[in-house]
Enzyme design. Structure first.
Site, short mmCIF file in Angstrom:
data_model
loop_
_atom_site.label_atom_id
_atom_site.label_comp_id
_atom_site.label_asym_id
_atom_site.label_seq_id
_atom_site.Cartn_x
_atom_site.Cartn_y
_atom_site.Cartn_z
CB CYS A 8 -19.16 29.81 51.93
SG CYS A 8 -17.82 28.98 52.80
CB CYS A 13 -14.63 32.40 56.22
SG CYS A 13 -12.87 32.68 55.95
NE ARG A 14 -18.43 33.61 52.78
CZ ARG A 14 -18.64 33.80 51.48
NH1 ARG A 14 -19.57 34.68 51.12
NH2 ARG A 14 -17.94 33.14 50.59
CB SER A 15 -20.26 27.18 54.61
OG SER A 15 -19.01 26.66 54.25
P1 4NP Z 1 -15.33 31.42 52.72
O1 4NP Z 1 -14.12 32.46 52.55
O2 4NP Z 1 -15.92 31.21 51.36
O3 4NP Z 1 -16.28 32.13 53.64
O4 4NP Z 1 -14.75 30.17 53.33
C1 4NP Z 1 -13.09 32.28 51.62
C2 4NP Z 1 -11.99 31.55 51.96
C3 4NP Z 1 -10.95 31.41 51.07
C4 4NP Z 1 -11.03 31.99 49.81
C5 4NP Z 1 -12.15 32.70 49.48
C6 4NP Z 1 -13.18 32.84 50.37
N1 4NP Z 1 -9.96 31.87 48.89
O5 4NP Z 1 -10.04 32.45 47.82
O6 4NP Z 1 -9.00 31.17 49.19
#
Ligand code: 4NP
Length: 157
Positions: A8, A13-15
């Site tokens: 991700c 969060c997702r991965s």
């Molecule tokens: P993820 O979510 O890609 O599902 O881990 C995010 C976590 C942090 C950020 C963006 C998406 N960020 O911009 O910091």
């Protein structure tokens, strides 16, 4: 050994959620010895951080523990994996951009391509809207379909 990498943007969060749920399903199927499972982010902002508390909470509610730390995906590691599973279309284009050697050819997929008809294509990012339970439902459906596909492709029980 079947090597699976979930990807991700932030790897908080997702991965990590997909990694943890997939690992759980693999363990339950008695197939842990056949798999190497990991996750990484296309971005580097959260390297070294534990999973987001929302991801940890929804995993805990579903009886799954996760202790991984965020890391950034490296172009040179892509050839190691048999399945590189992206959470959304942005992750797919970011990965394709970093893959100068064709390492991803034939093995880059979006997670929800393995979910039943009627599911969305992208796993939405709960970092911005806090909807970790909805994301869990999507991830759970995606990894179930992914495991079915891998079992069929590798003649696993
Ligand atoms: P993820 O979510 O890609 O599902 O881990 C995010 C976590 C942090 C950020 C963006 C998406 N960020 O911009 O910091």
């Amino acid at each position: 050994m079947i090597r699976v990498l979930f990807v991700c943007l932030g790897n908080i969060c997702r991965s990590p959620m997909a990694e943890a749920v997939f690992q759980q399903r693999v363990n339950e199927a008695g197939l842990a010895g056949q798999f190497e499972i990991d996750s990484a982010g296309t971005g580097g902002w959260h390297v070294g951080d534990p999973a987001h508390r929302g991801t940890q909470a929804v995993l805990r509610r579903n009886g799954i523990t996760y202790n991984g730390r965020a890391r950034q995906v490296q172009p040179a590691e892509l050839h190691r994996y048999d399945y590189v599973i992206a959470m959304d279309a942005d992750n797919v284009s970011d990965l394709r951009r970093m893959d100068r050697s064709g390492a991803l050819d034939g093995k880059l997929h979006q997670l929800l391509a393995f979910a039943p008809d009627g599911y969305p294509r992208d796993v939405p990012d709960p970092y911005y809207n806090g909807k970790f339970d909805a994301v869990y439902e999507l991830v759970d459906a995606g990894v179930a379909g992914l495991l079915d596909t891998i079992r069929a492709e590798h003649n696993l029980p």
